[in-house]
Design an enzyme around this catalytic site. Structure first.
Site: not given
Ligand code: PGA
Length: 241
Positions: A138, A143
Protein backbone atom coordinates in the site's frame (compact mmCIF):
# COMPACT_ATOMS: atom_id res chain seq x y z
CA UNK A 1 12.04 5.20 -11.44
CA UNK A 2 15.34 6.43 -10.13
CA UNK A 3 16.38 3.67 -7.68
CA UNK A 4 19.14 4.46 -5.20
CA UNK A 5 20.50 1.77 -2.89
CA UNK A 6 22.26 2.97 0.23
CA UNK A 7 23.97 1.19 3.09
CA UNK A 8 21.80 2.24 5.96
CA UNK A 9 18.72 4.17 6.91
CA UNK A 10 20.61 7.09 8.47
CA UNK A 11 22.22 7.94 5.16
CA UNK A 12 18.89 7.52 3.39
CA UNK A 13 17.26 9.95 5.86
CA UNK A 14 19.95 12.50 5.16
CA UNK A 15 19.72 12.06 1.40
CA UNK A 16 15.94 12.44 1.42
CA UNK A 17 16.22 15.55 3.61
CA UNK A 18 18.58 17.04 1.03
CA UNK A 19 15.93 16.50 -1.66
CA UNK A 20 13.45 18.45 0.51
CA UNK A 21 16.02 21.16 1.21
CA UNK A 22 16.79 21.53 -2.49
CA UNK A 23 13.08 21.88 -3.26
CA UNK A 24 12.66 24.60 -0.64
CA UNK A 25 15.75 26.47 -1.74
CA UNK A 26 14.29 26.51 -5.26
CA UNK A 27 10.80 27.52 -4.02
CA UNK A 28 10.54 28.61 -0.35
CA UNK A 29 6.72 28.33 -0.27
CA UNK A 30 6.77 24.80 -1.68
CA UNK A 31 3.76 22.55 -1.19
CA UNK A 32 5.17 19.46 0.52
CA UNK A 33 3.41 16.15 1.04
CA UNK A 34 4.30 14.32 4.23
CA UNK A 35 3.78 10.82 5.56
CA UNK A 36 3.60 9.21 8.99
CA UNK A 37 4.94 5.83 10.12
CA UNK A 38 8.47 4.89 11.14
CA UNK A 39 10.06 5.26 7.70
CA UNK A 40 10.20 9.07 7.33
CA UNK A 41 11.35 9.80 10.90
CA UNK A 42 15.06 9.96 10.06
CA UNK A 43 14.28 12.26 7.13
CA UNK A 44 12.33 14.57 9.43
CA UNK A 45 15.15 14.54 11.99
CA UNK A 46 17.64 15.47 9.27
CA UNK A 47 15.38 18.26 7.97
CA UNK A 48 15.13 19.76 11.46
CA UNK A 49 18.92 19.46 11.90
CA UNK A 50 19.51 21.25 8.58
CA UNK A 51 17.19 24.08 9.58
CA UNK A 52 18.76 24.32 13.06
CA UNK A 53 22.19 24.53 11.42
CA UNK A 54 20.98 27.44 9.26
CA UNK A 55 21.42 25.51 6.00
CA UNK A 56 17.80 25.92 4.90
CA UNK A 57 14.57 27.40 6.21
CA UNK A 58 11.29 25.51 5.99
CA UNK A 59 9.39 28.54 7.37
CA UNK A 60 7.22 29.15 4.34
CA UNK A 61 6.24 25.61 3.37
CA UNK A 62 2.64 24.53 2.94
CA UNK A 63 2.06 20.93 4.03
CA UNK A 64 -0.45 18.23 3.15
CA UNK A 65 -0.32 14.84 4.86
CA UNK A 66 -1.27 11.63 3.14
CA UNK A 67 -3.84 10.42 5.61
CA UNK A 68 -5.54 10.51 9.00
CA UNK A 69 -7.42 7.92 11.03
CA UNK A 70 -11.19 8.19 10.89
CA UNK A 71 -12.59 8.98 14.32
CA UNK A 72 -9.40 10.33 15.95
CA UNK A 73 -9.37 14.03 16.67
CA UNK A 74 -6.17 16.01 16.30
CA UNK A 75 -5.52 15.95 20.07
CA UNK A 76 -5.50 12.13 20.21
CA UNK A 77 -1.94 10.93 20.94
CA UNK A 78 -2.03 8.54 17.95
CA UNK A 79 -3.63 10.94 15.49
CA UNK A 80 -1.40 11.66 12.54
CA UNK A 81 -1.83 15.37 13.24
CA UNK A 82 -0.27 14.81 16.64
CA UNK A 83 2.49 12.61 15.16
CA UNK A 84 3.43 15.32 12.67
CA UNK A 85 3.36 18.08 15.28
CA UNK A 86 5.72 16.10 17.52
CA UNK A 87 8.11 14.89 14.86
CA UNK A 88 8.28 17.71 12.36
CA UNK A 89 5.94 20.68 12.53
CA UNK A 90 6.71 21.93 16.05
CA UNK A 91 10.49 21.38 15.70
CA UNK A 92 10.37 23.32 12.40
CA UNK A 93 8.17 26.03 13.96
CA UNK A 94 5.52 25.83 11.23
CA UNK A 95 2.41 28.04 11.38
CA UNK A 96 -0.81 26.10 11.95
CA UNK A 97 -2.52 27.71 8.96
CA UNK A 98 0.09 26.19 6.64
CA UNK A 99 -0.52 22.63 7.88
CA UNK A 100 -3.16 20.36 6.34
CA UNK A 101 -4.31 16.87 7.27
CA UNK A 102 -7.70 15.33 6.58
CA UNK A 103 -10.02 15.99 9.52
CA UNK A 104 -10.73 12.54 11.00
CA UNK A 105 -13.71 13.76 13.01
CA UNK A 106 -15.63 15.63 10.34
CA UNK A 107 -19.16 14.14 10.71
CA UNK A 108 -19.30 14.03 6.89
CA UNK A 109 -16.13 12.16 5.87
CA UNK A 110 -17.06 12.14 2.17
CA UNK A 111 -17.37 15.93 2.17
CA UNK A 112 -14.07 16.09 4.07
CA UNK A 113 -12.34 14.11 1.29
CA UNK A 114 -13.67 16.44 -1.42
CA UNK A 115 -12.67 19.47 0.66
CA UNK A 116 -9.14 18.07 1.12
CA UNK A 117 -8.66 17.57 -2.63
CA UNK A 118 -9.97 21.10 -3.22
CA UNK A 119 -7.45 22.49 -0.71
CA UNK A 120 -4.60 20.70 -2.50
CA UNK A 121 -5.78 22.15 -5.82
CA UNK A 122 -6.10 25.61 -4.31
CA UNK A 123 -2.51 25.42 -3.08
CA UNK A 124 -1.40 24.65 -6.65
CA UNK A 125 -0.80 20.91 -6.21
CA UNK A 126 1.97 19.08 -4.39
CA UNK A 127 5.54 19.88 -5.40
CA UNK A 128 7.24 17.05 -3.52
CA UNK A 129 5.69 14.07 -1.75
CA UNK A 130 7.41 11.61 0.58
CA UNK A 131 6.07 8.05 0.73
CA UNK A 132 6.71 4.85 2.63
CA UNK A 133 5.34 1.51 1.49
CA UNK A 134 3.29 -1.03 3.41
CA UNK A 135 4.26 -4.71 3.60
CA UNK A 136 1.18 -5.33 1.46
CA UNK A 137 2.28 -2.79 -1.16
CA UNK A 138 0.00 0.00 0.00
CA UNK A 139 0.90 3.67 -0.35
CA UNK A 140 -0.73 6.03 2.12
CA UNK A 141 -3.77 3.95 3.14
CA UNK A 142 -4.54 2.82 -0.40
CA UNK A 143 -4.89 -0.88 0.29
CA UNK A 144 -4.70 -3.67 -2.32
CA UNK A 145 -7.99 -3.64 -4.23
CA UNK A 146 -9.59 -4.36 -7.60
CA UNK A 147 -9.25 -0.79 -8.84
CA UNK A 148 -6.99 2.18 -8.16
CA UNK A 149 -8.54 4.93 -6.05
CA UNK A 150 -8.81 8.43 -7.49
CA UNK A 151 -9.10 11.37 -5.09
CA UNK A 152 -9.00 11.44 -1.31
CA UNK A 153 -11.23 8.69 0.01
CA UNK A 154 -12.42 6.75 3.05
CA UNK A 155 -10.56 3.43 3.24
CA UNK A 156 -11.22 0.36 5.36
CA UNK A 157 -7.87 -0.93 6.59
CA UNK A 158 -6.81 -4.52 5.90
CA UNK A 159 -5.94 -6.93 8.74
CA UNK A 160 -2.25 -6.67 7.69
CA UNK A 161 -2.28 -2.87 8.10
CA UNK A 162 -4.19 -3.06 11.39
CA UNK A 163 -1.62 -5.49 12.76
CA UNK A 164 1.31 -3.36 11.47
CA UNK A 165 -0.18 -0.31 13.23
CA UNK A 166 -0.98 -2.23 16.42
CA UNK A 167 2.42 -1.26 17.88
CA UNK A 168 1.31 2.35 18.34
CA UNK A 169 -1.80 1.51 20.37
CA UNK A 170 -2.38 -0.08 23.79
CA UNK A 171 -4.76 -2.71 22.45
CA UNK A 172 -5.54 -4.09 19.00
CA UNK A 173 -9.16 -3.02 19.49
CA UNK A 174 -7.97 0.59 19.77
CA UNK A 175 -6.51 0.63 16.23
CA UNK A 176 -8.98 2.53 14.00
CA UNK A 177 -10.49 0.38 11.25
CA UNK A 178 -10.87 3.19 8.72
CA UNK A 179 -8.89 6.17 7.55
CA UNK A 180 -9.14 9.14 5.21
CA UNK A 181 -6.41 8.84 2.62
CA UNK A 182 -5.18 10.70 -0.42
CA UNK A 183 -6.12 8.57 -3.41
CA UNK A 184 -3.75 7.14 -5.98
CA UNK A 185 -4.58 9.87 -8.50
CA UNK A 186 -3.90 12.53 -5.85
CA UNK A 187 -0.50 10.97 -5.11
CA UNK A 188 0.38 10.50 -8.78
CA UNK A 189 -0.33 14.20 -9.39
CA UNK A 190 2.56 15.21 -7.12
CA UNK A 191 5.25 16.75 -9.30
CA UNK A 192 8.05 14.87 -7.55
CA UNK A 193 8.01 11.84 -5.24
CA UNK A 194 10.57 10.35 -2.86
CA UNK A 195 9.76 6.84 -1.63
CA UNK A 196 11.79 5.23 1.13
CA UNK A 197 11.78 1.54 2.05
CA UNK A 198 14.06 -0.05 4.61
CA UNK A 199 14.21 -3.47 6.23
CA UNK A 200 13.67 -7.04 5.09
CA UNK A 201 9.93 -6.91 5.80
CA UNK A 202 9.55 -4.50 2.86
CA UNK A 203 11.61 -6.59 0.37
CA UNK A 204 8.65 -8.37 -1.25
CA UNK A 205 6.58 -5.18 -1.57
CA UNK A 206 9.59 -3.36 -3.07
CA UNK A 207 10.10 -6.18 -5.55
CA UNK A 208 6.44 -6.14 -6.57
CA UNK A 209 6.39 -2.33 -6.81
CA UNK A 210 9.41 -2.20 -9.13
CA UNK A 211 9.41 -5.51 -11.03
CA UNK A 212 5.80 -6.62 -10.87
CA UNK A 213 2.95 -5.81 -13.21
CA UNK A 214 1.12 -2.55 -12.58
CA UNK A 215 -1.90 -3.67 -10.61
CA UNK A 216 -4.22 -2.29 -7.93
CA UNK A 217 -3.40 -5.49 -6.01
CA UNK A 218 -0.02 -3.77 -5.39
CA UNK A 219 -1.03 -0.11 -5.23
CA UNK A 220 2.62 1.08 -5.21
CA UNK A 221 3.19 -0.54 -8.62
CA UNK A 222 1.45 2.46 -10.26
CA UNK A 223 4.52 4.49 -9.29
CA UNK A 224 6.35 2.84 -12.22
CA UNK A 225 4.37 5.37 -14.30
CA UNK A 226 5.40 8.46 -12.30
CA UNK A 227 7.77 10.69 -14.28
CA UNK A 228 9.85 11.94 -11.33
CA UNK A 229 10.19 9.41 -8.54
CA UNK A 230 13.30 8.55 -6.56
CA UNK A 231 13.22 5.33 -4.52
CA UNK A 232 15.72 5.06 -1.67
CA UNK A 233 16.35 1.49 -0.47
CA UNK A 234 18.62 -0.08 2.09
CA UNK A 235 20.21 -3.41 1.21
CA UNK A 236 17.58 -5.45 3.06
CA UNK A 237 14.65 -3.78 1.28
CA UNK A 238 16.48 -4.17 -2.06
CA UNK A 239 17.39 -7.82 -1.44
CA UNK A 240 14.75 -9.33 -3.76
CA UNK A 241 15.47 -7.09 -6.76
P1 PGA B 1 6.16 2.30 8.21
O1 PGA B 1 4.80 2.33 7.39
O2 PGA B 1 6.93 3.48 7.74
O3 PGA B 1 5.75 2.43 9.66
O4 PGA B 1 6.83 1.00 7.89
C1 PGA B 1 4.84 2.53 6.02
C2 PGA B 1 3.46 2.36 5.43
O5 PGA B 1 2.67 1.56 5.94
O6 PGA B 1 3.18 3.03 4.42
Amino acid sequence: MNIIKMNNEDIIGQAAAVVFAAQVIKKPASVLGFATGSTPLLTYEAMVAMQDAGIVSFDEIITFNLDEYLGLNSEHPQSYYNFMQRNLFLPLGLQKENIHLPNGVNPDPIAECAHYDAEIQKAGGIDLQILGIGENGHIAFNEPADTFTQGTTVMTLTPSTISANRRFFDREDDVPRQALTMGIATIMAARQIVLIATGINKAQAVHDMIKGPISPKVPASILQMHPAITVFLDSAAASML
